[in-house]
Design a protein around this motif. Sequence first.
Motif, PDB file in Angstrom:
ATOM      1  N   ARG A  71      59.600  22.902  39.562  1.00  0.00           N
ATOM      2  CA  ARG A  71      58.374  23.647  39.286  1.00  0.00           C
ATOM      3  C   ARG A  71      57.523  23.758  40.551  1.00  0.00           C
ATOM      4  O   ARG A  71      56.988  24.820  40.866  1.00  0.00           O
ATOM      5  N   GLU A  72      57.430  22.665  41.314  1.00  0.00           N
ATOM      6  CA  GLU A  72      56.682  22.692  42.570  1.00  0.00           C
ATOM      7  C   GLU A  72      57.336  23.648  43.573  1.00  0.00           C
ATOM      8  O   GLU A  72      56.636  24.390  44.268  1.00  0.00           O
ATOM      9  N   ASP A  73      58.671  23.623  43.653  1.00  0.00           N
ATOM     10  CA  ASP A  73      59.387  24.523  44.565  1.00  0.00           C
ATOM     11  C   ASP A  73      59.154  25.980  44.176  1.00  0.00           C
ATOM     12  O   ASP A  73      58.946  26.837  45.038  1.00  0.00           O
ATOM     13  N   TYR A  74      59.190  26.256  42.875  1.00  0.00           N
ATOM     14  CA  TYR A  74      58.951  27.615  42.401  1.00  0.00           C
ATOM     15  C   TYR A  74      57.533  28.052  42.758  1.00  0.00           C
ATOM     16  O   TYR A  74      57.318  29.166  43.252  1.00  0.00           O
ATOM     17  N   ALA A  75      56.567  27.164  42.513  1.00  0.00           N
ATOM     18  CA  ALA A  75      55.171  27.496  42.795  1.00  0.00           C
ATOM     19  C   ALA A  75      54.971  27.762  44.292  1.00  0.00           C
ATOM     20  O   ALA A  75      54.262  28.700  44.671  1.00  0.00           O
ATOM     21  N   GLU A  76      55.597  26.969  45.134  1.00  0.00           N
ATOM     22  CA  GLU A  76      55.485  27.176  46.579  1.00  0.00           C
ATOM     23  C   GLU A  76      56.134  28.493  46.982  1.00  0.00           C
ATOM     24  O   GLU A  76      55.571  29.260  47.773  1.00  0.00           O
ATOM     25  N   GLY A  77      57.293  28.793  46.436  1.00  0.00           N
ATOM     26  CA  GLY A  77      57.948  30.072  46.705  1.00  0.00           C
ATOM     27  C   GLY A  77      57.100  31.235  46.244  1.00  0.00           C
ATOM     28  O   GLY A  77      56.973  32.250  46.940  1.00  0.00           O
ATOM     29  N   TYR A  78      56.496  31.084  45.078  1.00  0.00           N
ATOM     30  CA  TYR A  78      55.605  32.120  44.551  1.00  0.00           C
ATOM     31  C   TYR A  78      54.436  32.349  45.498  1.00  0.00           C
ATOM     32  O   TYR A  78      54.105  33.491  45.826  1.00  0.00           O
ATOM     33  N   ARG A  79      53.807  31.268  45.962  1.00  0.00           N
ATOM     34  CA  ARG A  79      52.665  31.405  46.870  1.00  0.00           C
ATOM     35  C   ARG A  79      53.072  32.115  48.163  1.00  0.00           C
ATOM     36  O   ARG A  79      52.340  32.966  48.674  1.00  0.00           O
TER      37      ARG A  79
END
Length: 84
Positions: free
Chosen positions: A44-52
Amino acid sequence: MLYKSHNTIIQTRLQRDSALQTISGIQKQQSIDKQIIEQARRQREDYAEGYRQVKQQLEDAANDCGNDDINSDYIIMFDAQFGG
């Protein structure tokens, strides 16, 4: 009488061993569950960072183009699609 007491002791030990095996199994499952939860948190953190990062690139590209109305529409669609 001695035979009955001996059987009771054996049954008690078997029940104890069974309970210990159950507890051990529960502890192993809890350990696996914790690992799964931690892995999901990292994903979830990796996805959020990729999204940002992608959103920032989109905003940068939009600013370079100069048409704010169209650019903001793309950013709104991006947020709606990927969870902003």
